[in-house]
Design an enzyme around this catalytic site. Structure first.
Site, mmCIF file in Angstrom:
data_model
loop_
_atom_site.group_PDB
_atom_site.id
_atom_site.type_symbol
_atom_site.label_atom_id
_atom_site.label_comp_id
_atom_site.label_asym_id
_atom_site.label_seq_id
_atom_site.Cartn_x
_atom_site.Cartn_y
_atom_site.Cartn_z
ATOM 1 N N LEU A 205 62.803 34.013 38.184
ATOM 2 C CA LEU A 205 61.779 33.697 37.181
ATOM 3 C C LEU A 205 61.833 32.203 36.883
ATOM 4 O O LEU A 205 62.897 31.682 36.545
ATOM 5 C CB LEU A 205 62.037 34.458 35.876
ATOM 6 C CG LEU A 205 61.902 35.978 35.883
ATOM 7 C CD1 LEU A 205 62.465 36.552 34.592
ATOM 8 C CD2 LEU A 205 60.448 36.379 36.061
ATOM 9 N N HIS A 206 60.702 31.541 36.994
ATOM 10 C CA HIS A 206 60.706 30.115 36.644
ATOM 11 C C HIS A 206 59.358 29.589 36.173
ATOM 12 O O HIS A 206 59.285 28.522 35.584
ATOM 13 C CB HIS A 206 61.166 29.276 37.833
ATOM 14 C CG HIS A 206 60.105 29.086 38.883
ATOM 15 N ND1 HIS A 206 59.786 30.054 39.803
ATOM 16 C CD2 HIS A 206 59.276 28.031 39.138
ATOM 17 C CE1 HIS A 206 58.821 29.609 40.588
ATOM 18 N NE2 HIS A 206 58.488 28.400 40.202
#
Length: 370
Positions: A205-206
């Site tokens: 996740l980014h």
């Protein structure tokens, strides 16, 4: 002798430029200079990838660092302009869709240096994504648009890009994947977590749309914790994600969770080793949608759209929202291993097609800036 600048800025860029650097460097007609903008700069986000992909030390590191979109784009433009004033290449190759991509393209074009966009034509149709802005603007000013898929070429044609600027060459990231696969397969990175191959889920996740919205991020984390009851999760934490989880007070809970393995960002070999023997990948990354398609691993992309729709129509990818993660995971795992249709030219030979295209363009005087 033609001089080529290859721009490298972030982790996904490194996998894209590595095959092209090796292919161009083996040609007698080119001098290749690797330009690192410094957008990703710590060891795990930068130097480790250079080492593993057998890239040389950059000819220059602009060391621009992080910052807001405007700050980062402006810093790269100022630093790269200074470098271009010292020596002018015949072509600047900009990969992907990060701020450095647009910054180096703008700087080059304003100095009348032709730009080639590697991975051109991808479209999410979502202007709230900074990457979409970078993609559209870079394609508009590039002399050469190297596309990874046929739908990307069609996008450019629909936008009025002249056909002679477009070359469908395939996906350079798959070149890196194919080349490094023996080393990836021997790595067995999952064993350090005392879990079995083909039983766990890898999560990344980014993207700001997921990470910077506390309500959305909390919903994603809650869904992941629910899924962890059924299977182990391995979660390499991007720095921005770690900071946000820490701010929300959720990081200690995840770190102490028995079935969720929180680890730092990984190098290319270790991460891909983890991914290639996962039962499932959950992500908001663009590149993982492509790599899971080649590997035949079910992929859930937590986004309302994707600039890589071919990974959904021909690959193993599907788009999900936070409230559908667990049900989509059940569906994906229940359907078993799939055999995707491999998109055309995702065959490990993209870099050589680019070299051939560049040779032909120079031979026919079709490399110019207007």
């Amino acid at each position: 002798m033609k001089t080529i600048h290859l721009i490298a800025a972030t982790r996904p860029n490194f996998m894209k430029v590595a095959p092209l650097w090796h292919a161009l460097s083996s040609e007698n007609d080119y001098t290749v200079k690797l330009v690192h903008t410094g957008q990703h700069y710590d060891y795990s986000m930068s130097q480790l990838f250079f080492d593993e992909l057998k890239l040389p030390e950059p000819s220059v590191n602009l060391q621009t660092g992080s910052g807001s979109h405007a700050t980062q784009t402006a810093a790269v433009m100022v630093a790269y302009e200074k470098y271009l004033l010292e020596q002018t290449p015949d072509v600047v190759v900009v990969p992907g869709d990060v701020n450095s991509t647009l910054a180096c393209a703008l700087t080059s074009v304003k100095m009348h240096i032709p730009v080639a966009h590697l991975e051109a034509g991808l479209r999410s149709r979502d202007k709230t994504m900074p990457e979409e802005i970078n993609r559209v603007l870079t394609d508009a000013i590039s002399s050469i648009c190297w596309t990874p898929s046929e739908d990307a070429s069609e996008n450019l044609l629909q936008e009025g890009v002249e056909p002679n600027r477009i070359s469908f060459v395939g996906n350079c990231m798959i070149d890196s994947l194919n080349t490094m696969m023996p080393a990836i397969q021997s790595r067995r990175a999952w064993e350090q977590f005392d879990i079995e191959a083909d039983t766990y889920c890898v999560v990344t996740l980014h993207r700001p749309g997921n990470v910077d919205d506390p309500t959305r991020l909390k919903a994603i984390i809650n869904a992941l914790m629910e899924l962890s009851v059924r299977m182990p999760l391995v979660l390499p934490l991007h720095p921005r994600t770690r900071q946000q989880l820490d701010n929300m007070g959720m990081l200690p809970t995840l770190e102490q969770h028995g079935s969720i393995h929180i680890i730092p960002p990984q190098g290319y070999l270790d991460f891909t080793s983890l991914m290639h023997r996962a039962a499932l990948v959950i992500t908001d990354s663009g590149g993982l949608q492509e790599e899971t398609t080649i590997l035949g691993i079910p992929c859930l992309t937590i986004r309302p759209n994707t600039e890589r729709p071919i990974t959904c129509t021909e690959g193993t990818n599907r788009l999900v929202e936070p409230d559908s993660i667990t049900s989509a995971a059940d569906d994906a795992l229940g359907s078993g291993v799939t055999t995707p249709r491999i998109p055309t030219f995702w065959d490990g030979k993209t870099a050589q097609r680019i070299v051939t295209d560049l040779n032909e363009r120079f031979a026919n005087n079709r490399v110019d800036n207007g």
